[in-house]
Design an enzyme around this catalytic site. Structure first.
Site: not given
Ligand SMILES: NC(=O)c1ccc[n+]([C@@H]2O[C@H](COP(=O)([O-])OP(=O)(O)OC[C@H]3O[C@@H](n4cnc5c(N)ncnc54)[C@H](O)[C@@H]3O)[C@@H](O)[C@H]2O)c1
Ligand SMILES: [Zn+2]
Length: 668
Positions: A110, A112, A114, A133, A215, A303, A393, A396, A411, A416
């Site tokens: 599936e 994933k 975001d 969560r 899902y 990913k 600005c 202007c 601004c 402007c």
């Molecule tokens: N950039 C940053 O500063 C930062 C900080 C913390 C976490 N993160 C990111 O978040 C990730 C960790 O986050 P996480 O714990 O939510 O895990 P994740 O995002 O890697 O995976 C789990 C999440 O995927 C989602 N999801 C979407 N489609 C799905 C599907 N079809 N089936 C199952 N799950 C699905 C669900 O919400 C689930 O909680 C890290 O790997 C990182 O990449 C980034």
């Molecule tokens: Zn302006």
């Protein structure tokens, strides 16, 4: 790389760093590093902990899911732990996992999505709680916010007690439209979606174009007859839950090949995806494999790397939006990224520039995800000096100011020239008045010549027709298109004219809500603004929050705005809504109805309210002295009390059904 000399010190450093980024990501929804960089920090910590088991503590971020808990929400103890997913960016790692789990088994594959993870709890078929969560063990109760997503069934066809897991997200197109309406305040759909479900006021959430795909299902007792992921999907389909496209079930052997075809599609998806999720199909096998404290052993996230490329900042200039917002942009040495040539990348604002340490001459990494404007993500070679925004600005010379608690500078000069130009571009754009032939380039030319300085000038432009025909690039045919389109735009009704003049907080959705509640013309709105109980009346409208009310009332009393609209009306534009599909049967005219509780024949209960508005009535979301009727069902609360107090006519579901029958109105 792990620093071998002092693992304890590095472990402590990493935990602190990871915690900081978890908070930025889950609680503030403003991550400062890419997912890949974040995941590298976690991997480094994992391998250090593996090599030094004595350093492992239960509170380590490697053993816990990142928490989104915020203090202002009530808490809910999840019925089963809500876990994360172990992820990999690497096909070899994925293959190893497949071999271990069973290459001949069936797996679901599936997208994933975001967005933000959500649990929908149903008791005996009724939606009772929507919960984030959280820490995995407990979550924030955000039921009213999530219920604004109309595609979520409030009642199931069978009295099941289950929890349904899904992802709340926003499409790129909805995100861009919403963000445009709010002056480009939000960085990407994920952050906006996650931030939206944590708003204080559900009415503010209702305005946001949130969606959900579900899902998974957890059963409170035995999951009779449900043995495969496929059975879960069948159940979800039967109960009319929204499901993501493209999901498939295949054997481990063909998985990598199938992933390739997903990869080809990923940049064209209408919503953000950050990878794929692979899960064992057989639920008994899942249960025998079990899970770690953080993630199930029977699933993996594969990913996608965000596309990043290095280039150099050559110059920094500014976009001055129609709301006056100043956005610094880096002009970079052109590079090709995700099939397009990138010459500009956004730097968002001064805070962002400071965090990156960006400036002219810096070498930087640029990212592009989906359709979002490319952004500068990281400085790899620092500039001689970090860039500082000018105090005035650039168009202007008005002193720039910050509005409220925003990080952006504005601004505030309404005249402007850059703001005016962008207002014109917005007005003519496809989604607004759709004036074909008047794109950015043409408008800019007419603007610079002084022929179109403000919106009304578009409607007197024909006095320059002959001169326009003499310009390079304007032939008979293209000029005819422009003038026909200008004329045709006069047919657009209030649904378009109001949002097109670009009053802040007054976009298409707010306009639609106002019209639905009987405010279907500028005149009616202006009359409302003059009345004493304007605020009370607007407050009773579902979907319009206090910030919008404030802004709207200010616009409706503002001299320049009033002048603009009356000029446009004189020029032949429509500032009233066309009649929509209304029935000949209008028994509810002059009545104002409110609804509370739940109903058997009207699910969601908006179905009942739609009948009322279709047949002449007005709907309001709160009971006030002006409410004439309250439709109530089981679970009615304070509205029923208030209505009784005020002597509002009380109508039960069976009364309502009788009334409809008497009036000859069929059930939908
Ligand atoms: N950039 C940053 O500063 C930062 C900080 C913390 C976490 N993160 C990111 O978040 C990730 C960790 O986050 P996480 O714990 O939510 O895990 P994740 O995002 O890697 O995976 C789990 C999440 O995927 C989602 N999801 C979407 N489609 C799905 C599907 N079809 N089936 C199952 N799950 C699905 C669900 O919400 C689930 O909680 C890290 O790997 C990182 O990449 C980034
Ligand atoms: Zn302006």
């Amino acid at each position: 790389m792990p620093k071998k000399e002092n693992p304890a010190k590095r472990v402590a450093e990493l935990r602190k760093e990871i915690q900081k980024h978890n908070d930025l990501y889950y609680k503030k929804n403003t991550p400062k590093i890419s997912d890949k960089e974040f995941d590298l920090l976690v991997k480094e910590l994992q391998s250090l902990e593996k090599a030094n088991p004595d350093l492992v503590v239960a509170s380590s971020p490697t053993l816990q899911v990142g928490s989104d808990l915020s203090p202002q929400f009530s808490k809910f103890k999840h019925k089963v732990p809500v876990l994360s997913l172990e992820n990999t960016y690497n096909e070899t790692e994925l293959s190893e996992w497949l071999e271990k789990t069973g290459i001949d088994e069936l797996y679901s594959l599936e997208w994933k999505i975001d967005g933000a993870s959500i649990l929908l709890y149903y008791e005996n078929g009724k939606l009772t709680h929507c919960v984030t969560r959280g820490s995995g063990g407990i979550g924030d109760i955000v039921t009213e916010n999530v219920k604004t997503i109309e595609s979520i069934p409030q009642t199931l066809s069978t009295p099941l007690t289950i929890s349904v897991r899904g992802e709340i997200f926003m499409t790129f197109a909805d995100f861009e439209e919403f963000n445009e309406e709010y002056g480009g305040k939000f960085a990407n759909p994920r952050n906006l979606a996650a931030g939206s479900i944590k708003q204080k006021d559900p009415q503010d959430v209702a305005k946001r174009p949130l969606r959900i795909y579900v899902y998974d299902v957890y059963f409170s007792s035995s999951r009779k007859g449900i043995n495969k992921h496929k059975d879960i999907i069948t159940l979800l389909k039967k109960e009319k839950f929204p499901l993501a496209p493209d999901s498939t079930i295949i054997t481990g052997k063909t998985l990598l090949k199938e992933i390739e075809s997903f990869k080809k599609k990923k940049d064209k998806m209408p919503f953000p995806v950050d990878g794929l999720v692979i899960k064992l199909d057989d639920l008994n096998l899942r249960e025998s494999l079990g899970e770690t404290s953080q993630s199930p052993r029977w699933a993996r996230a594969f990913k996608f790397d965000a596309l990043l490329k290095e280039t150099t900042i050559e110059e920094i200039d500014f976009a001055i939006g129609r709301t006056g917002k100043i956005t610094p942009r880096a002009k970079v040495t052109p590079i090709s990224l995700a099939g397009t040539t990138v010459t500009y990348a956004t730097l968002h604002n001064q805070d962002y520039i400071d965090q990156l340490g960006a400036g002219i001459g810096a070498k930087v990494l640029i990212s592009k995800r989906g359709e979002i404007i490319p952004a500068v993500e990281k400085v790899t070679v620092p500039p001689k000096s970090v860039f500082v925004l000018p105090k005035e600005c650039p168009a202007c010379n008005t002193k720039l100011t910050k509005v409220d608690d925003s990080v952006d500078f504005f601004c505030t000069n309404r005249n402007c020239p850059e703001r005016k130009l962008n207002q014109l571009i917005f007005f003519c754009s496809k989604k607004q008045m759709n004036i074909e032939g008047l794109g950015e380039r043409q408008i800019q030319i007419f603007f610079e010549k002084g022929w179109v300085k403000d919106i009304p000038d578009l409607y007197t432009l024909n006095k320059y027709k002959d001169t326009i025909l003499e310009l390079d690039g304007f032939g008979d045919k293209s000029v005819k298109i422009i003038f026909d389109a200008i004329e045709k735009s006069k047919e657009k009704d209030f649904r378009f004219t109001l949002p097109s003049i670009g009053l802040n907080e007054v976009g298409p959705k707010v306009t639609e809500i106002l019209i639905e509640h009987g405010f279907d013309s500028w005149e009616k709105l202006v009359t409302l603004a003059k009345s004493k109980n304007a605020e009370e009346e607007l407050t009773s409208i579902h979907g319009i929050g206090p910030r919008t009310i404030d802004a709207l009332l200010t616009h409706l009393k503002d001299k320049e705005t009033l002048k603009l609209v009356s000029t446009l009306i004189k020029l032949g534009l429509k500032f009233q809504a066309d009649e929509t599909e209304k029935s000949d049967l209008q028994p509810f005219v002059g009545q104002s109805w409110c609804v509370t509780g739940s109903f058997e024949n009207f699910q969601p209960r908006d179905v009942a309210m739609d009948l009322i508005t279709k047949h002449g009535g007005k709907k309001v979301s709160g009971v006030s002295s002006k409410t004439t009727h309250l439709l109530y069902g089981p679970g009615a609360g304070s509205k029923l009390e208030k209505a009784t107090e005020l002597g509002v006519t009380l109508v039960s579901e069976s009364d309502f059904l009788k009334l409809l029958k008497k009036e000859g109105i069929p059930l939908p």
